[in-house]
Design a protein around this motif. Structure first.
Motif, PDB file in Angstrom:
ATOM      1  N   PRO A   1       0.819  -1.229   0.000  1.00 38.53           N
ATOM      2  CA  PRO A   1       0.000   0.000   0.000  1.00 38.53           C
ATOM      3  C   PRO A   1       0.842   1.264   0.000  1.00 38.53           C
ATOM      4  O   PRO A   1       0.464   2.265  -0.632  1.00 38.53           O
ATOM      5  N   VAL A   2       1.997   1.223   0.679  1.00 37.74           N
ATOM      6  CA  VAL A   2       2.869   2.402   0.707  1.00 37.74           C
ATOM      7  C   VAL A   2       3.429   2.676  -0.686  1.00 37.74           C
ATOM      8  O   VAL A   2       3.418   3.812  -1.171  1.00 37.74           O
ATOM      9  N   ALA A   3       3.930   1.614  -1.355  1.00 37.92           N
ATOM     10  CA  ALA A   3       4.537   1.775  -2.679  1.00 37.92           C
ATOM     11  C   ALA A   3       3.513   2.198  -3.727  1.00 37.92           C
ATOM     12  O   ALA A   3       3.841   2.972  -4.638  1.00 37.92           O
TER      13      ALA A   3
ATOM     14  N   ASP B   1      -7.265  -3.911  -9.105  1.00 41.37           N
ATOM     15  CA  ASP B   1      -6.047  -4.397  -8.451  1.00 41.37           C
ATOM     16  C   ASP B   1      -6.263  -4.495  -6.942  1.00 41.37           C
ATOM     17  O   ASP B   1      -5.789  -3.670  -6.163  1.00 41.37           O
ATOM     18  N   LYS B   2      -6.994  -5.519  -6.516  1.00 38.30           N
ATOM     19  CA  LYS B   2      -7.248  -5.768  -5.109  1.00 38.30           C
ATOM     20  C   LYS B   2      -6.417  -6.945  -4.626  1.00 38.30           C
ATOM     21  O   LYS B   2      -5.890  -7.716  -5.428  1.00 38.30           O
ATOM     22  N   TYR B   3      -6.331  -7.086  -3.288  1.00 36.82           N
ATOM     23  CA  TYR B   3      -5.502  -8.149  -2.743  1.00 36.82           C
ATOM     24  C   TYR B   3      -5.993  -9.536  -3.150  1.00 36.82           C
ATOM     25  O   TYR B   3      -5.197 -10.453  -3.352  1.00 36.82           O
ATOM     26  N   LYS B   4      -7.303  -9.710  -3.304  1.00 36.61           N
ATOM     27  CA  LYS B   4      -7.800 -11.027  -3.687  1.00 36.61           C
ATOM     28  C   LYS B   4      -7.347 -11.419  -5.089  1.00 36.61           C
ATOM     29  O   LYS B   4      -7.288 -12.604  -5.424  1.00 36.61           O
TER      30      LYS B   4
ATOM     31  N   HIS C   1      -3.521 -16.342 -14.391  1.00 27.12           N
ATOM     32  CA  HIS C   1      -2.911 -17.299 -13.464  1.00 27.12           C
ATOM     33  C   HIS C   1      -2.141 -16.602 -12.339  1.00 27.12           C
ATOM     34  O   HIS C   1      -1.016 -17.002 -12.008  1.00 27.12           O
ATOM     35  N   LEU C   2      -2.737 -15.589 -11.708  1.00 24.94           N
ATOM     36  CA  LEU C   2      -2.024 -14.873 -10.653  1.00 24.94           C
ATOM     37  C   LEU C   2      -1.843 -15.731  -9.406  1.00 24.94           C
ATOM     38  O   LEU C   2      -0.861 -15.563  -8.670  1.00 24.94           O
TER      39      LEU C   2
ATOM     40  N   ALA D   1       3.358  -4.756  -6.701  1.00 25.52           N
ATOM     41  CA  ALA D   1       3.763  -4.383  -5.345  1.00 25.52           C
ATOM     42  C   ALA D   1       3.109  -5.289  -4.305  1.00 25.52           C
ATOM     43  O   ALA D   1       3.759  -5.739  -3.357  1.00 25.52           O
ATOM     44  N   LYS D   2       1.817  -5.580  -4.468  1.00 28.65           N
ATOM     45  CA  LYS D   2       1.106  -6.435  -3.516  1.00 28.65           C
ATOM     46  C   LYS D   2       1.675  -7.847  -3.514  1.00 28.65           C
ATOM     47  O   LYS D   2       1.929  -8.447  -2.454  1.00 28.65           O
ATOM     48  N   SER D   3       1.881  -8.417  -4.695  1.00 26.50           N
ATOM     49  CA  SER D   3       2.396  -9.792  -4.782  1.00 26.50           C
ATOM     50  C   SER D   3       3.815  -9.887  -4.246  1.00 26.50           C
ATOM     51  O   SER D   3       4.163 -10.844  -3.540  1.00 26.50           O
TER      52      SER D   3
END
Length: 521
Positions: free
Chosen positions: A46-48, A219-222, A230-231, A368-370
């Motif tokens: 979230p910061v990035a 672009d959500k965490y889920k 294929h994330l 960034a999240k992944s």
């Protein structure tokens, strides 16, 4: 260090009757850095995404400096633990953002080598730390441990000053919709004029790829588990690699190497640790050289096989002779030699290449999240190993210890064998293709072992403009009905034939005057 044990002892004494740190406190001091780092890694996404890669890096450095000041000024275990934890949060931010920044701003032909340089810098830092410890551990008084702790601030300042002179990554700026700023950033990074055809082409492909990704969903965490293409598989690959990097046992040597060599009755364990760090640093160079020519998969598999052989040989010999039985000198020589070979294989493969792969395989919208989740998995395992090792190996000298000694290498060797299978089944070959083309590879290649034969064909500009790429998968009839006719577009654009011909002629003259231009970004 003797000075450290005397100043921070809370009354615990070792077998020689000297003031010492209780094993529980040792585990806490060492491991809380990794706990803080896991928190920092998870918070980096979230910061990035909000402040950008560059400003977030500076924030991480500031947090680290606060923790380092706490450590230098600590006179008791609680404040030292707080300082290590706060510094760990900063390290967690930096450990995600540095490879993320590098991968997003590097051209594809040098991307792997550049991210490997991240690991080279880490090993160089470990070597310098060992040298500083050698120079200070015999000093009488608090300076023995405060000098090494204080020197951490030097490198934090170097990193902060360096990042101030660099631009934000063009891919992040495209993600936030700042196309002009992205063009200027890319121009600075490539050292080409902002109107250069290579800059225009690369920027257009980045923008088109991001538009295509966003059409697949937000672009959500889920989405790091359930998104396309294929994330979930890609997130599992990143987390698996980061966890297996720790389970190869490298930080057992890095954190407790001196203590372990002391228990094995090796003479001058401080010097042996410095030698191991020299090998660790120099061995990163072969990986840096061959990461593009060999590819990620091959280097990871060869490295895991080499590490497994070394560790199983150490453990087998220790089991056959006993940690204190047989010819102790011969056993020590074998231990040192095979640990050194093991470090060579790790530093040339799993040390740098894991960071390369995890910085490449995710699409821009969730990168960034992944990366934060996969890096956090590394630090969580790092914490578990740092905290549990004294109880596994037997440094507690208590009956509650597993007292494995050198036989702990059976555990690390087994995980190296698991790593070989994991890489073969899960890791796609990402060398020599752009970050945008990696999305296409995961869409078109079903199995990781077939990825070496992948040849990129999609143009994301065509995907955005026409709904399909003429060099990729043919469109369906429904897509053709929904998209504008390319023929009509072409005829419309040629209404003024004279102007079009003159423009083409002028463009040809400009391009011919450039001479040879490398468009392989």
């Amino acid at each position: 260090m003797q000075s450290f044990r005397e100043h921070f002892s809370t009354g615990f004494k070792n077998e020689a009757g000297q003031p010492d740190i209780h094993p529980h406190q040792v585990s806490l001091v060492v491991a809380m850095l990794s706990a803080g780092t896991a928190v920092g890694a998870l918070g980096s996404a979230p910061v990035a995404d909000f402040y950008g890669r560059r400003l977030s890096l500076i924030l991480g450095i500031v947090i680290f400096c606060i923790g380092a000041v706490f450590q230098v000024s600590a006179t008791n275990i609680p404040l030292l633990v707080v300082g290590r934890t706060v510094a760990g949060v900063g390290v967690g931010l930096v450990s995600v953002l540095v490879p993320l920044y590098q991968s997003e701003m590097a051209p594809k032909w040098v991307r792997g080598t550049l991210v490997c340089a991240y690991q080279l810098s880490i090993t160089t830092g470990l070597l310098l730390a060992s040298i500083v410890n050698i120079l200070t551990y015999q000093i009488v008084g608090a300076a023995a441990y405060r000098i090494p702790m204080g020197l951490q601030l030097t490198w934090a300042v170097v990193l902060a000053l360096g990042i101030l002179m660099l631009p934000e990554t063009p891919r992040y700026l495209i993600k936030r919709g700042y196309k002009e700023a992205a063009a200027l950033s890319l121009s600075r990074l490539r050292r080409l004029d902002i109107t250069h055809p290579a800059i225009i082409e690369e920027l257009s492909e980045i923008e088109a790829n991001h538009d295509y990704e966003m059409r697949l969903g937000p672009d959500k965490y889920k989405d790091i588990l359930f998104g396309e293409p294929h994330l979930g598989r890609r997130t599992l690959t990143g987390c698996g690699l980061q966890m297996l990097q720790q389970l190869t046992g490298v930080n057992f040597i890095m954190y407790y190497g001196t203590t372990f060599f002391q228990l094995a009755n090796v003479e001058n364990p401080y010097m042996i640790s410095v030698i191991m760090q020299v090998i660790n640093t120099l061995s990163t160079l072969p990986g840096l050289v061959v990461v593009e020519s060999w590819g990620r998969r091959r280097l990871l598999i060869v490295g895991a096989i080499g590490m497994a052989l070394c560790q199983l040989l150490i453990a087998s010999f220790a089991t056959a002779t006993g940690d204190t039985g047989g010819n102790q000198q011969t056993q020590n020589y074998l231990l040192i030699v095979f640990v050194a070979i093991y470090i060579f294989f790790f530093a040339a493969s799993w040390g740098p290449v894991v960071w390369v792969v995890t910085s490449e395989i995710y699409p821009l919208k969730v990168r960034a999240k992944s990366m934060s989740v996969s890096t956090a998995s590394n630090w969580i395992l790092n914490f578990a190993i740092a905290y549990g090792t004294p109880y596994m190996v037997g440094t507690t000298n208590k009956t509650g210890s597993a007292n494995l000694g050198s036989k702990i290498f059976f555990v690390w060797g087994a995980f190296c064998i698991v790593a070989v299978v994991f890489v073969w089944c899960m890791v796609y070959e990402t060398s020599k293709i752009s970050l945008e083309q990696i999305d296409e590879m995961y869409e078109r290649v079903d199995y990781a072992w077939n990825s070496k034969r992948f040849e990129p064909s999609w143009s994301f500009q065509q995907m955005r403009d026409f709904g399909f790429s003429e060099s990729g998968i043919p469109p369906t009839e429904q897509q053709l009905e929904l998209q504008p006719s390319r023929a009509s577009s072409a005829s419309t654009s040629q209404t003024d034939t004279g102007t079009s011909t003159a423009t083409s002629s002028n463009d040809a003259k400009v391009i011919s005057s450039m001479g040879h231009v490398d468009f392989s970004y």
